[in-house]
Design a protein around this motif. Structure first.
Motif, PDB file in Angstrom:
ATOM      1  N   ASP A 195       0.830  -1.209   0.000  1.00 54.74           N
ATOM      2  CA  ASP A 195       0.000   0.000   0.000  1.00 54.74           C
ATOM      3  C   ASP A 195       0.866   1.261   0.000  1.00 54.74           C
ATOM      4  O   ASP A 195       0.584   2.222  -0.718  1.00 54.74           O
ATOM      5  CB  ASP A 195      -0.939   0.016   1.210  1.00 54.74           C
ATOM      6  CG  ASP A 195      -2.052  -1.010   1.101  1.00 54.74           C
ATOM      7  OD1 ASP A 195      -2.354  -1.436  -0.042  1.00 54.74           O
ATOM      8  OD2 ASP A 195      -2.618  -1.382   2.144  1.00 54.74           O
ATOM      9  N   GLU A 196       1.935   1.258   0.810  1.00 56.72           N
ATOM     10  CA  GLU A 196       2.848   2.401   0.845  1.00 56.72           C
ATOM     11  C   GLU A 196       3.547   2.568  -0.503  1.00 56.72           C
ATOM     12  O   GLU A 196       3.680   3.677  -1.007  1.00 56.72           O
ATOM     13  CB  GLU A 196       3.893   2.218   1.950  1.00 56.72           C
ATOM     14  CG  GLU A 196       3.331   2.317   3.358  1.00 56.72           C
ATOM     15  CD  GLU A 196       4.338   1.922   4.420  1.00 56.72           C
ATOM     16  OE1 GLU A 196       4.318   2.539   5.498  1.00 56.72           O
ATOM     17  OE2 GLU A 196       5.133   0.993   4.180  1.00 56.72           O
ATOM     18  N   GLN A 197       3.949   1.439  -1.093  1.00 52.41           N
ATOM     19  CA  GLN A 197       4.606   1.490  -2.399  1.00 52.41           C
ATOM     20  C   GLN A 197       3.654   2.062  -3.435  1.00 52.41           C
ATOM     21  O   GLN A 197       4.047   2.910  -4.241  1.00 52.41           O
ATOM     22  CB  GLN A 197       5.074   0.098  -2.818  1.00 52.41           C
ATOM     23  CG  GLN A 197       5.766   0.079  -4.165  1.00 52.41           C
ATOM     24  CD  GLN A 197       6.247  -1.307  -4.563  1.00 52.41           C
ATOM     25  OE1 GLN A 197       6.361  -2.200  -3.741  1.00 52.41           O
ATOM     26  NE2 GLN A 197       6.528  -1.482  -5.839  1.00 52.41           N
ATOM     27  N   LYS A 198       2.407   1.627  -3.403  1.00 48.43           N
ATOM     28  CA  LYS A 198       1.407   2.114  -4.356  1.00 48.43           C
ATOM     29  C   LYS A 198       1.211   3.625  -4.205  1.00 48.43           C
ATOM     30  O   LYS A 198       1.103   4.358  -5.192  1.00 48.43           O
ATOM     31  CB  LYS A 198       0.088   1.374  -4.137  1.00 48.43           C
ATOM     32  CG  LYS A 198      -0.943   1.643  -5.178  1.00 48.43           C
ATOM     33  CD  LYS A 198      -2.171   0.768  -4.971  1.00 48.43           C
ATOM     34  CE  LYS A 198      -3.206   1.036  -6.021  1.00 48.43           C
ATOM     35  NZ  LYS A 198      -4.402   0.217  -5.837  1.00 48.43           N
ATOM     36  N   LYS A 199       1.214   4.103  -2.955  1.00 51.20           N
ATOM     37  CA  LYS A 199       1.065   5.539  -2.680  1.00 51.20           C
ATOM     38  C   LYS A 199       2.246   6.323  -3.253  1.00 51.20           C
ATOM     39  O   LYS A 199       2.052   7.358  -3.912  1.00 51.20           O
ATOM     40  CB  LYS A 199       0.964   5.740  -1.162  1.00 51.20           C
ATOM     41  CG  LYS A 199       0.757   7.155  -0.726  1.00 51.20           C
ATOM     42  CD  LYS A 199       0.597   7.196   0.787  1.00 51.20           C
ATOM     43  CE  LYS A 199       1.285   8.424   1.325  1.00 51.20           C
ATOM     44  NZ  LYS A 199       1.337   8.465   2.776  1.00 51.20           N
ATOM     45  N   PHE A 200       3.458   5.830  -3.048  1.00 47.03           N
ATOM     46  CA  PHE A 200       4.647   6.500  -3.593  1.00 47.03           C
ATOM     47  C   PHE A 200       4.625   6.483  -5.120  1.00 47.03           C
ATOM     48  O   PHE A 200       4.949   7.485  -5.758  1.00 47.03           O
ATOM     49  CB  PHE A 200       5.929   5.838  -3.086  1.00 47.03           C
ATOM     50  CG  PHE A 200       6.214   6.097  -1.634  1.00 47.03           C
ATOM     51  CD1 PHE A 200       6.366   7.388  -1.153  1.00 47.03           C
ATOM     52  CD2 PHE A 200       6.337   5.043  -0.751  1.00 47.03           C
ATOM     53  CE1 PHE A 200       6.633   7.625   0.183  1.00 47.03           C
ATOM     54  CE2 PHE A 200       6.602   5.272   0.590  1.00 47.03           C
ATOM     55  CZ  PHE A 200       6.751   6.561   1.065  1.00 47.03           C
ATOM     56  N   VAL A 201       4.246   5.350  -5.702  1.00 47.24           N
ATOM     57  CA  VAL A 201       4.205   5.234  -7.158  1.00 47.24           C
ATOM     58  C   VAL A 201       3.201   6.221  -7.745  1.00 47.24           C
ATOM     59  O   VAL A 201       3.488   6.898  -8.736  1.00 47.24           O
ATOM     60  CB  VAL A 201       3.896   3.773  -7.585  1.00 47.24           C
ATOM     61  CG1 VAL A 201       3.515   3.697  -9.054  1.00 47.24           C
ATOM     62  CG2 VAL A 201       5.087   2.866  -7.300  1.00 47.24           C
TER      63      VAL A 201
END
Length: 176
Positions: free
Chosen positions: A121-127
């Motif tokens: 989820d954090e990765q998706k937010k950064f992406v």
């Protein structure tokens, strides 16, 4: 590193141009990635660095190692690199090739460095944030770097977005 990239650039451009001509960007990508991985081997690097090893023997060794893993045109490319004493450039050629491929296909490869593992989820937010900032589709790879203390560093080609604690401390040090 910059000098190696400068030397590798014409080879990467030629490989990409040929891949586009024959519609084999993925095949070239796989072949170059395999060769770059092979060149990471320390024993092979010693053979490549040895001036007593003849080019024909080095070529045969590389062809034997890569048999079944690279296509015919990549074998010819390998021959050219060996003839021109540019075999050590394969990792840089592969990296530049991937940048050209990504640019052509409308996305950008980004390395995300975090002090700790991040969730999907954090990765998706950064992406999502990076896609808005860079105006391109982002293909992210997450790596852990304990030296950051906290935060994230994003590297996209020659762009670096540093929101790490160590980066902020460095900026504060410069200002003081």
């Amino acid at each position: 590193m910059t000098e190696l990239s400068t030397l590798a650039r014409p080879y990467a451009q030629a490989a990409f141009k040929r891949a586009k001509e024959v519609g084999a960007a993925g095949v070239w990508s796989d072949s170059l990635a395999f060769l770059a991985q092979v060149m990471q081997d320390k024993a092979l690097q010693a053979v490549v660095d040895n001036p007593r090893v003849e080019k024909e023997r080095l070529l045969q060794l590389m062809l034997d190692i890569s048999k079944g893993y690279i296509h015919d045109e990549a074998e010819n490319f390998l021959k050219i690199l060996i003839e021109n004493d540019r075999l050590k450039l394969i990792p840089q050629i592969s990296e530049l090739y991937e940048q050209y491929k990504a640019e052509d296909e409308g996305y950008i490869n980004v390395d995300l460095y975090s002090a700790y593992p991040i969730t999907k989820d954090e990765q998706k937010k950064f992406v999502t944030s990076l896609e808005k900032l860079l105006s391109k589709k982002v293909n992210a790879t997450v790596k852990v770097d304990k030296t950051l203390i906290g935060g994230i560093v994003a590297k996209a080609g020659d762009k670096v977005i540093d929101s790490s604690i160590s980066g902020q401390l460095h900026q504060l040090e410069k200002r003081l």
